[in-house]
Write a protein that holds these residues in place. Structure first.
Motif: not given
Length: 460
Positions: A341-355, A367-372, A432-436
């Motif tokens: 869920a944290a990985i999906v949240s990071c991807c959504m965050f990045s997509l939101g910045v890109y769009l 969501l990132s804060a919750f699952f972290r 950045i956090p995704i691979p970790f």
């Protein structure tokens, strides 16, 4: 029977159903709340304090880095204490160092030439935080049965997450009072050119830390009155006092520390702590910068609101994780779900910045804060379960190191996120956090072995 065998038997003695253990945990959690308040307080007014002490933001950032490193080093010093550090003495030491640190900070702000004194106070608070992190893991291990341990792990995290929210409100409403009313490019310079505003800053700052000192003193008194080393016995009788014939032997303590790293399960969980912290710079210290860079039309107030909402919602990730662990006792499934869920949240965050979609950024950050926090509780719970049947001195070493080593990586991650944000953009920095998280999840699935059920009364 040897001392270590006696301690092992004592730790495995069934618990009396008394609310005292929850009060003890609340005292420990409150101490952790004070440290988080103090640490985040400086972050929210970094530009103002830099101008007040007539230095640069880089210098105050360097002071924060020194604070992180000192916490890491102090963790190993604490681990060298061995058997002379019990639960009660650690609680008194934590509150004592926080009181000393807050008093130094209060005195240091009295003059613009006393930044070194303020830095010494921050370092003292860092020492107290390292001790408190150790206590927040020892308390569930010493005082709580298996079916309550997840919630016991979660309680300190809840207060630790809500602390920066209160700190943000106090810093914004008192310390920065009058700051935003100055309509000039050099806002901070003009702020302290006004004697009334400078006096307001100094007074507000000192009052805030005097209040923290008072709360810490109350915590010290409560620790003195109510905190004990071990839970009561099942027969209601107190344990006879043990003779204090302990002699500190440095080589023995060093061997004890090295023996921890021969425990593969402990090393795995310690490494997972380090990997899990990769998400923290993105959702904490660098969040406002990432939002302002990605959405230059927004102001600091909007970024601050995102921070507050994400922290308040994220604080519920701790009790959620604790409840799931106590109810279903499936640590692997819970943590892997949280990591995904944290990985999906990071991807959504990045997509939101890109769009350029601020609503998507806002939702994904929450969501990132919750699952972290859910993941942190799972890892901490696994660590406590792994070390549960170890002697008291081994627990002190293990929990001291697990609460201090990750600060090295936290300083590194913050630098990486800052560099990528400046050179690669906000969308890339969020990834950045995704691979970790991927590495942590794979290692946990492959190598973590859930400890066998302890021989204790679960009170189901």
């Amino acid at each position: 029977m040897s001392d270590s065998e006696s301690l092992r038997l004592l730790f495995n003695t069934p618990y009396i159903l008394t609310p005292k253990r929850w009060w003890i945990l609340i005292i420990v959690s409150s101490i952790l709340f004070l440290d988080s308040f103090s640490a985040s307080f400086f972050g929210f007014i970094n530009d103002v304090t830099s101008e007040y002490f007539e230095t640069t933001p880089a210098a105050t950032d360097f002071l924060s880095t020194v604070n992180m490193l000192s916490r890491s080093v102090f963790g190993f010093v604490l681990a060298m204490g061995g058997e002379q550090f019990n639960f009660r003495s650690l609680a008194l030491a934590a509150t004592g160092t926080i009181v000393a640190g807050d008093l130094l900070i209060t005195a240091g702000v009295s003059s613009r030439r006393n930044m070194v004194i303020v830095g010494m106070g921050q370092i003292m608070n860092g020492f107290g935080a390292t001790i408190t992190l150790t206590l927040s893991q020892m308390a569930p291990s010493n005082w709580f049965p298996e079916n309550e341990r997840g919630r016991a792990v979660a309680l300190p995290w809840i207060l630790r997450r809500l602390s920066p929210v209160i700190s943000n409100i106090v810093a914004t409403r008192t310390i920065r009072q009058g700051y935003d009313s100055i309509d000039n490019v050099n806002t901070t310079t003009r702020y302290f050119d006004n004697n009334d505003l400078m006096t307001n800053f100094r007074t507000s700052f000192q009052i805030s830390y005097l209040v923290l000192t008072g709360i810490a003193l109350v915590g010290f008194v409560l620790a003195q009155l109510y905190v004990t080393d071990y839970p009561p016995r099942a027969d209601g009788q107190k344990m006879p006092p043990r003779a204090n014939n302990y002699t500190w032997r440095p080589l023995t303590e060093i061997k004890g520390i090295f023996s921890l790293f021969a425990n593969g399960q402990y090393v795995l969980l310690l490494f997972m702590f380090v990997l899990q912290l990769s998400l923290r710079p993105m959702v904490e210290w660098m969040l406002s910068s990432i939002i302002i860079v990605a959405f230059p039309e927004l102001d600091d107030g909007t970024a601050g609101m995102v921070f507050i909402v994400s922290y308040v919602v994220g604080a519920f990730g701790s009790p959620t994780g604790g409840f799931i662990l106590d109810k279903f006792r499936r640590p692997k499934v819970t943590l892997v779900f949280g990591q995904c869920a944290a990985i999906v949240s990071c991807c959504m965050f990045s997509l939101g910045v890109y769009l350029g979609s601020f609503p998507l950024v806002f939702v994904s950050d929450v969501l990132s804060a919750f699952f972290r926090d859910l993941c942190f509780v799972c890892i901490s719970h696994s660590l406590i379960e792994t070390m549960y049947n170890e002697p008291a001195d081994t627990k002190v070493r293990a929990f001291s190191i697990s609460g201090s080593v990750p600060w090295f990586s936290l300083a590194l991650y913050t630098g990486i996120v800052r560099y990528v944000l400046q050179h690669g953009g906000a969308a890339l920095s969020v990834l950045i956090p995704i691979p970790f998280h991927v590495i942590a999840g794979i290692l946990y699935i492959l190598y973590y072995k859930v400890p066998q059920k302890n021989n204790e009364n679960d009170f189901n």
